[in-house]
Design an enzyme around this catalytic site. Sequence first.
Site, PDB file in Angstrom:
ATOM      1  CB  SER A   8      -0.912   0.003   1.226  1.00 23.71           C
ATOM      2  OG  SER A   8      -1.606   1.241   1.309  1.00 23.71           O
ATOM      3  CG  HIS A  33      -4.100  -1.334  -1.875  1.00 21.20           C
ATOM      4  ND1 HIS A  33      -5.198  -2.008  -2.363  1.00 21.20           N
ATOM      5  CD2 HIS A  33      -4.556  -0.545  -0.863  1.00 21.20           C
ATOM      6  CE1 HIS A  33      -6.269  -1.656  -1.666  1.00 21.20           C
ATOM      7  NE2 HIS A  33      -5.915  -0.775  -0.760  1.00 21.20           N
ATOM      8  CG  ASP A  35      -5.485   2.669   0.770  1.00 21.65           C
ATOM      9  OD1 ASP A  35      -6.437   1.951   0.412  1.00 21.65           O
ATOM     10  OD2 ASP A  35      -4.502   2.234   1.394  1.00 21.65           O
ATOM     11  CG  MET A  37      -7.986   7.716   2.497  1.00 21.54           C
ATOM     12  SD  MET A  37      -7.102   7.666   4.070  1.00 21.54           S
ATOM     13  CE  MET A  37      -6.310   6.060   3.959  1.00 21.54           C
ATOM     14  CG  HIS A  66      -9.509   0.915  -1.048  1.00 20.03           C
ATOM     15  ND1 HIS A  66      -9.033   0.606   0.208  1.00 20.03           N
ATOM     16  CD2 HIS A  66     -10.862   1.003  -0.921  1.00 20.03           C
ATOM     17  CE1 HIS A  66     -10.051   0.519   1.056  1.00 20.03           C
ATOM     18  NE2 HIS A  66     -11.164   0.768   0.386  1.00 20.03           N
ATOM     19  CG  MET A  68     -10.622   4.140   1.597  1.00 18.41           C
ATOM     20  SD  MET A  68      -9.519   4.161   3.029  1.00 18.41           S
ATOM     21  CE  MET A  68      -8.560   2.689   2.744  1.00 18.41           C
ATOM     22  CG  MET A 137     -11.621  -1.981   4.689  1.00 17.25           C
ATOM     23  SD  MET A 137      -9.997  -1.655   3.949  1.00 17.25           S
ATOM     24  CE  MET A 137      -9.125  -0.860   5.313  1.00 17.25           C
ATOM     25  N   GLY A 142      -8.847   4.496   7.061  1.00 14.40           N
ATOM     26  CA  GLY A 142      -8.511   5.897   7.279  1.00 14.40           C
ATOM     27  C   GLY A 142      -7.070   6.144   7.646  1.00 14.40           C
ATOM     28  N   GLY A 144      -2.985   4.180   8.341  1.00 18.01           N
ATOM     29  CA  GLY A 144      -2.118   3.014   8.307  1.00 18.01           C
ATOM     30  C   GLY A 144      -1.615   2.684   9.706  1.00 18.01           C
ATOM     31  N   GLY A 145      -1.034   1.496   9.836  1.00 20.59           N
ATOM     32  CA  GLY A 145      -0.388   1.109  11.076  1.00 20.59           C
ATOM     33  C   GLY A 145      -1.303   0.701  12.209  1.00 20.59           C
ATOM     34  CG  ASP A 175      -5.818  -2.448   3.174  1.00 17.74           C
ATOM     35  OD1 ASP A 175      -4.802  -2.455   3.885  1.00 17.74           O
ATOM     36  OD2 ASP A 175      -6.195  -1.454   2.524  1.00 17.74           O
ATOM     37  N   GLY A 176      -5.109  -4.304   6.113  1.00 17.93           N
ATOM     38  CA  GLY A 176      -5.088  -3.762   7.470  1.00 17.93           C
ATOM     39  C   GLY A 176      -4.391  -4.664   8.466  1.00 17.93           C
ATOM     40  N   GLY A 177      -3.276  -4.206   9.004  1.00 16.38           N
ATOM     41  CA  GLY A 177      -2.586  -4.971  10.031  1.00 16.38           C
ATOM     42  C   GLY A 177      -1.972  -6.257   9.525  1.00 16.38           C
ATOM     43  N   GLY A 197       1.028  -2.296   4.208  1.00 18.74           N
ATOM     44  CA  GLY A 197       1.534  -0.936   4.095  1.00 18.74           C
ATOM     45  C   GLY A 197       2.771  -0.700   4.928  1.00 18.74           C
ATOM     46  CB  SER A 198       3.197   0.521   8.402  1.00 13.35           C
ATOM     47  OG  SER A 198       2.292  -0.389   9.001  1.00 13.35           O
TER      48      SER A 198
END
Length: 216
Positions: A8, A33, A35, A37, A66, A68, A137, A142, A144-145, A175-177, A197-198
Amino acid sequence: MKHLIAPSLLSADFMNLQRDVEMINRSEADWLHLDIMDGVFVPNISFGFPVLEGLKAVCQKPMDVHLMIVEPQKFIKEVAATGAYMMNVHYEACTHLHRTVAAIKEAGMKAGVTLNPHTPVSLLEDIIQDVDMVLLMSVNPGYGGQKFIEHSVEKTKQLRAMIDRKGLDTLIEIDGGVNLATGKKLLDAGADILVAGSFVFKAPDPLQVIHELKTL
């Protein structure tokens, strides 16, 4: 199908964006990816179409966009013009989801539908056959991290069961964590694509991390 990895860009170094995108080009990542927003649908603002236009000349990976944002259907032509491979819209942001999915495909892109953590996969029963991918999700969108929401593993299993029951080839993206531990759980639950991402961009050796995710 061997699972795909989609780093991401939200977690990249925006002062060295071309450097980070060229790193992704060299990596074993499958997609990039992106994002977008708007500060309305989610409590943050990221980047917009000028960045995507710039990426078009540099990025060698398929772009997974994506949105958002509220009323994403208004920007289908703009996303298509960036050369995006996949356009993801939120179930929660689309009043006429079927119409939006059809318009994305008519514009020459693959169509993805995203669900927030609180939205049950059962709501996709009447649209799942029309989409190319579902993005779940595993954090609240909204930022990252964030910490991985463990229920996402069970939710992935539920979605995989629905897809298999209907005999479809719809892809499941999460997506996420995502890290090596959560990524393995998600793949075992039936995920096809991991967004990270992170975990990738903040690592001392992002290329090695992508390799490790790819070989889970």
